[in-house]
Design a protein around this motif. Structure first.
Motif, short mmCIF file in Angstrom:
data_model
loop_
_atom_site.label_atom_id
_atom_site.label_comp_id
_atom_site.label_asym_id
_atom_site.label_seq_id
_atom_site.Cartn_x
_atom_site.Cartn_y
_atom_site.Cartn_z
N THR A 1 87.00 -1.37 -30.23
CA THR A 1 86.17 -1.45 -31.43
C THR A 1 84.70 -1.23 -31.10
O THR A 1 84.00 -0.46 -31.77
CB THR A 1 86.33 -2.83 -32.10
OG1 THR A 1 87.69 -2.98 -32.54
CG2 THR A 1 85.41 -2.97 -33.31
N ARG B 1 82.22 2.22 -32.24
CA ARG B 1 81.23 2.00 -33.30
C ARG B 1 80.01 2.90 -33.11
O ARG B 1 79.51 3.06 -31.99
CB ARG B 1 80.78 0.54 -33.32
CG ARG B 1 81.82 -0.41 -33.90
CD ARG B 1 81.33 -1.85 -33.84
NE ARG B 1 80.05 -2.00 -34.50
CZ ARG B 1 79.88 -2.21 -35.80
NH1 ARG B 1 80.94 -2.31 -36.58
NH2 ARG B 1 78.67 -2.35 -36.32
N THR C 1 75.59 -2.24 -31.53
CA THR C 1 76.60 -3.27 -31.33
C THR C 1 76.32 -4.05 -30.05
O THR C 1 75.97 -3.47 -29.02
CB THR C 1 78.01 -2.64 -31.22
OG1 THR C 1 78.27 -1.86 -32.39
CG2 THR C 1 79.08 -3.71 -31.07
#
Length: 286
Positions: free
Chosen positions: A120, A124, A128
């Motif tokens: 994930t 992204r 992050t």
């Protein structure tokens, strides 16, 4: 994205979101962003390792993706896995003459992929912060999985190919040093050791979090916590528990942290009966 423009900028912005960073912490946080290298933060439980990653997220407006490590963590929980139930339903629905090659290509596609924290964070495109918390609790085999991620910020999925990060996350690994991490992992990271703060810094942390606490009580509080940590307890009070103690004293309107007040409120900072007994005995609270 420039995470922090300088160590002093890191100090200021982390302070604005409630994290009082010392010079070493601010410098290392700045370098982790500027060099795009993972940051390994090591130290005893409760000194603010996890909170540092959360503070970077708050200070920069980046989303936080957290991988909580534990014994038995595997690739399926850390990286990705396939939605087997959905794949099975798709195979059953394709039994009406569709070639297996077509079905295979269909079920190993994005529609059936379940991403976990590592994948994930890599995929992204927005800023992050990736927190890999308590990495020392994982099995040694999991470190091999981390090496590919920490080296090139990419992951290979056999059925889909290599997924490379379009924007490198700000990576923070925390460790309580319950076991030695491999040199390969350490080599890829910047290193920061956090210990319990001295009484002056802890007092500053307490007063920033509990501004209504009387100055005299704040001084007594951090002194009492320092004495407790010197007792080599099973679990020494964390900084967060010190703050909780401060809030407890404020709620009880205690304006003098004497032996009786300490005895009455020890349960806020000590969570083992043996620790409480030792503190009562050594500090002569009764």
């Amino acid at each position: 994205m420039v995470w922090f423009s300088s160590p002093s900028d890191a100090t200021t912005r982390l302070g604005e979101v409630g994290y009082l960073a010392d010079p070493a912490t601010a410098t290392t946080a700045f370098l982790a962003g500027a060099l795009e290298k993972p940051l390994l933060v090591e130290g005893p439980a409760g000194v603010g390792k996890t909170e540092l990653a959360k503070a970077v997220s708050r200070a920069t407006g980046a989303d936080l993706v957290r991988l909580q490590c534990y014994e038995g963590l595997d690739e399926a929980r850390a990286l990705y896995e396939w939605n087997y139930k959905k794949q099975l339903l798709r195979i059953q629905a394709a039994n009406d003459g569709q070639a297996w090659e077509e079905t295979h290509d269909d079920i190993f596609s994005e529609e059936f992929l379940l991403t976990r924290p590592l994948l994930t964070a890599i995929r992204r495109s927005e800023p992050t912060v990736l927190l890999i918390d308590e990495v020392d609790k994982t099995d040694v085999e999991v470190e091999g999985l981390l090496l590919e991620v920490l080296s090139d910020f990419q992951v290979t999925i056999p059925e889909l190919g290599t997924v490379a990060a379009t924007r490198r996350p700000f990576v923070v690994l925390t460790s309580n040093a319950s076991r030695e991490l491999s040199e390969a992992v350490k080599r890829r990271c910047l290193y920061l050791h956090l210990d319990y703060p001295d009484t002056e810094r802890e007092r500053a942390i307490v007063t920033s979090q509990v501004p209504d606490l009387d100055d005299k009580v704040a001084t007594q509080l951090v002194s009492a916590v320092a004495r407790l940590r010197d007792l080599e307890l099973k679990k020494a009070p964390s900084i967060a528990e010190t703050v909780d103690w401060a809030r407890t004293l404020l709620a009880l309107h205690i304006d003098d942290l004497d032996a009786m007040a300490i005895d009455d409120t020890l349960g806020v900072v000590l969570k083992h009966a043996s620790d409480t007994d030792r503190a009562v005995r050594e500090l002569k609270l009764r």
